[in-house]
Motif scaffolding. Structure first.
Motif, PDB file in Angstrom:
ATOM      1  N   SER A  36     -11.135  58.540 -46.643  1.00  0.00           N
ATOM      2  CA  SER A  36     -11.907  57.639 -45.786  1.00  0.00           C
ATOM      3  C   SER A  36     -11.047  56.467 -45.330  1.00  0.00           C
ATOM      4  CB  SER A  36     -13.133  57.128 -46.547  1.00  0.00           C
ATOM      5  OG  SER A  36     -13.816  56.134 -45.813  1.00  0.00           O
ATOM      6  N   ILE A  37     -10.246  55.951 -46.237  1.00  0.00           N
ATOM      7  CA  ILE A  37      -9.345  54.840 -45.893  1.00  0.00           C
ATOM      8  C   ILE A  37      -8.333  55.292 -44.839  1.00  0.00           C
ATOM      9  CG2 ILE A  37      -7.475  53.393 -46.800  1.00  0.00           C
ATOM     10  CD1 ILE A  37      -9.122  53.233 -49.418  1.00  0.00           C
ATOM     11  N   ASN A  38      -7.792  56.489 -45.019  1.00  0.00           N
ATOM     12  CA  ASN A  38      -6.851  57.029 -44.027  1.00  0.00           C
ATOM     13  C   ASN A  38      -7.503  57.100 -42.640  1.00  0.00           C
ATOM     14  OD1 ASN A  38      -4.501  57.472 -45.524  1.00  0.00           O
ATOM     15  ND2 ASN A  38      -5.241  59.425 -46.309  1.00  0.00           N
ATOM     16  N   LYS A  39      -8.752  57.519 -42.623  1.00  0.00           N
ATOM     17  CA  LYS A  39      -9.468  57.647 -41.347  1.00  0.00           C
ATOM     18  C   LYS A  39      -9.660  56.288 -40.691  1.00  0.00           C
ATOM     19  CE  LYS A  39     -13.736  59.532 -39.366  1.00  0.00           C
ATOM     20  NZ  LYS A  39     -15.012  60.240 -39.666  1.00  0.00           N
ATOM     21  N   HIS A  40     -10.062  55.287 -41.487  1.00  0.00           N
ATOM     22  CA  HIS A  40     -10.262  53.945 -40.935  1.00  0.00           C
ATOM     23  C   HIS A  40      -8.968  53.325 -40.438  1.00  0.00           C
ATOM     24  CE1 HIS A  40     -14.347  53.138 -43.123  1.00  0.00           C
ATOM     25  NE2 HIS A  40     -14.439  54.030 -42.149  1.00  0.00           N
ATOM     26  N   LEU A  41      -7.874  53.674 -41.103  1.00  0.00           N
ATOM     27  CA  LEU A  41      -6.581  53.123 -40.692  1.00  0.00           C
ATOM     28  C   LEU A  41      -5.902  53.981 -39.635  1.00  0.00           C
ATOM     29  CD1 LEU A  41      -5.119  52.045 -44.162  1.00  0.00           C
ATOM     30  CD2 LEU A  41      -6.151  50.578 -42.431  1.00  0.00           C
ATOM     31  N   SER A  42      -6.553  55.098 -39.271  1.00  0.00           N
ATOM     32  CA  SER A  42      -6.008  56.029 -38.271  1.00  0.00           C
ATOM     33  C   SER A  42      -4.622  56.540 -38.652  1.00  0.00           C
ATOM     34  CB  SER A  42      -5.942  55.343 -36.883  1.00  0.00           C
ATOM     35  OG  SER A  42      -7.237  54.955 -36.463  1.00  0.00           O
ATOM     36  N   GLU A  67     -13.415  48.102 -46.222  1.00  0.00           N
ATOM     37  CA  GLU A  67     -13.987  49.050 -47.162  1.00  0.00           C
ATOM     38  C   GLU A  67     -14.912  48.378 -48.166  1.00  0.00           C
ATOM     39  OE1 GLU A  67     -13.943  52.108 -46.959  1.00  0.00           O
ATOM     40  OE2 GLU A  67     -12.258  52.664 -45.700  1.00  0.00           O
ATOM     41  N   ASN A  68     -15.781  49.170 -48.792  1.00  0.00           N
ATOM     42  CA  ASN A  68     -16.697  48.649 -49.801  1.00  0.00           C
ATOM     43  C   ASN A  68     -16.025  48.577 -51.166  1.00  0.00           C
ATOM     44  OD1 ASN A  68     -16.711  51.260 -50.945  1.00  0.00           O
ATOM     45  ND2 ASN A  68     -18.456  51.873 -49.682  1.00  0.00           N
ATOM     46  N   LYS A  69     -16.791  48.156 -52.169  1.00  0.00           N
ATOM     47  CA  LYS A  69     -16.245  47.946 -53.509  1.00  0.00           C
ATOM     48  C   LYS A  69     -15.650  49.214 -54.108  1.00  0.00           C
ATOM     49  CE  LYS A  69     -17.571  46.236 -58.075  1.00  0.00           C
ATOM     50  NZ  LYS A  69     -18.695  45.694 -58.903  1.00  0.00           N
ATOM     51  N   ASP A  70     -16.347  50.334 -53.938  1.00  0.00           N
ATOM     52  CA  ASP A  70     -15.847  51.594 -54.492  1.00  0.00           C
ATOM     53  C   ASP A  70     -14.526  51.997 -53.861  1.00  0.00           C
ATOM     54  OD1 ASP A  70     -17.943  51.854 -56.239  1.00  0.00           O
ATOM     55  OD2 ASP A  70     -19.123  53.169 -54.923  1.00  0.00           O
ATOM     56  N   ARG A  71     -14.462  51.884 -52.533  1.00  0.00           N
ATOM     57  CA  ARG A  71     -13.229  52.262 -51.845  1.00  0.00           C
ATOM     58  C   ARG A  71     -12.060  51.359 -52.274  1.00  0.00           C
ATOM     59  NH1 ARG A  71     -15.726  56.182 -51.241  1.00  0.00           N
ATOM     60  NH2 ARG A  71     -16.484  57.125 -49.306  1.00  0.00           N
TER      61      ARG A  71
END
Length: 228
Positions: A36-42, A67-71
């Motif tokens: 998910s982080i990779n996707k947000h950072l493109s 990102e949220n706490k879990d991420r």
């Protein structure tokens, strides 16, 4: 790289107050978080997995804003993994040899295990000396202040913990049980993971910090020769 990350999460990652690694399902959720982080950072390809520890630390603030706490906790775990991965790469590069026979492969595994153990205890502030050629029943001695640890190192190329002790090693592990450490380094040729076992005097068992116990089966052998 994701497989190495999952393996580390399941075997070495110290999960907060519970002091235990993650279950397989939780480890996979961490990978989903990183995706998910990779996707947000493109990011393309392996994304943040390709970043060095220092690069990940610089990305920490950017992650915190999207990102949220879990991420965020998933990302902190990745930073710890990457730091360990880079240390492992250093150990492996110091022992790099070409394709060899089984005997040389075993020697390589053993040396990687010893080097990984030495670096681990030096990071904890111990002065470490080799006793491998002294036939004491242990490979290393680690000293910090007044504390002496007698460390027997076992290196394994696989991921399962299954090893043997010589009669001398077994005898000394019982004689010096309060200061004896059994260090098993698994997966030596790909991504070394270190497991420390200490003797629990109350329960009379060898346990690691995750309460995994060593099962001991004593084997009786014999020396054979032609009768004269």
């Amino acid at each position: 790289m994701t497989e190495k990350f999952i393996y580390w999460l399941e075997n070495e990652y110290d999960y907060g107050k519970y002091s235990k690694p993650l279950k397989k399902s939780s480890a996979k959720s961490y990978v989903s978080g990183i995706n998910s982080i990779n996707k947000h950072l493109s990011l393309v390809g392996n994304g943040v997995y390709d970043k060095s520890t220092n690069e990940l630390i610089l990305l920490r603030d950017e992650i915190g804003s999207i990102e949220n706490k879990d991420r965020k906790s998933h990302f902190e775990a990745l930073i710890k993994f990457r730091e360990r991965y880079e240390k492992n790469e250093k150990v492996l590069s110091n022992n790099s040899i070409s394709r060899q026979q089984d005997v040389l492969k075993k020697q390589k595994v053993e040396q990687i295990a010893v080097n990984t153990t030495i670096e681990y205890y030096r990071d904890l502030g111990y002065n470490v000396s080799s006793k491998e050629t002294d036939n004491l029943g242990w490979d290393l001695e680690a000293m910090k202040e007044e504390q002496l640890l007698r460390i027997e190192v076992k290196g394994l190329s696989g991921k399962n913990i299954d090893f043997e002790f010589s009669p001398n090693e077994f005898s000394k592990s019982k004689e010096y049980s309060e200061s004896f450490v059994i260090t098993v380094v698994t997966n030596c040729l790909e991504f070394p993971i270190l497991h420390n076992f200490r003797f629990n005097q109350t329960e009379s068992v060898w346990k690691d910090r995750f309460n995994n116990q060593i099962e001991i089966k004593e084997i009786i052998g014999a020396r054979m020769q032609i009768k004269k």
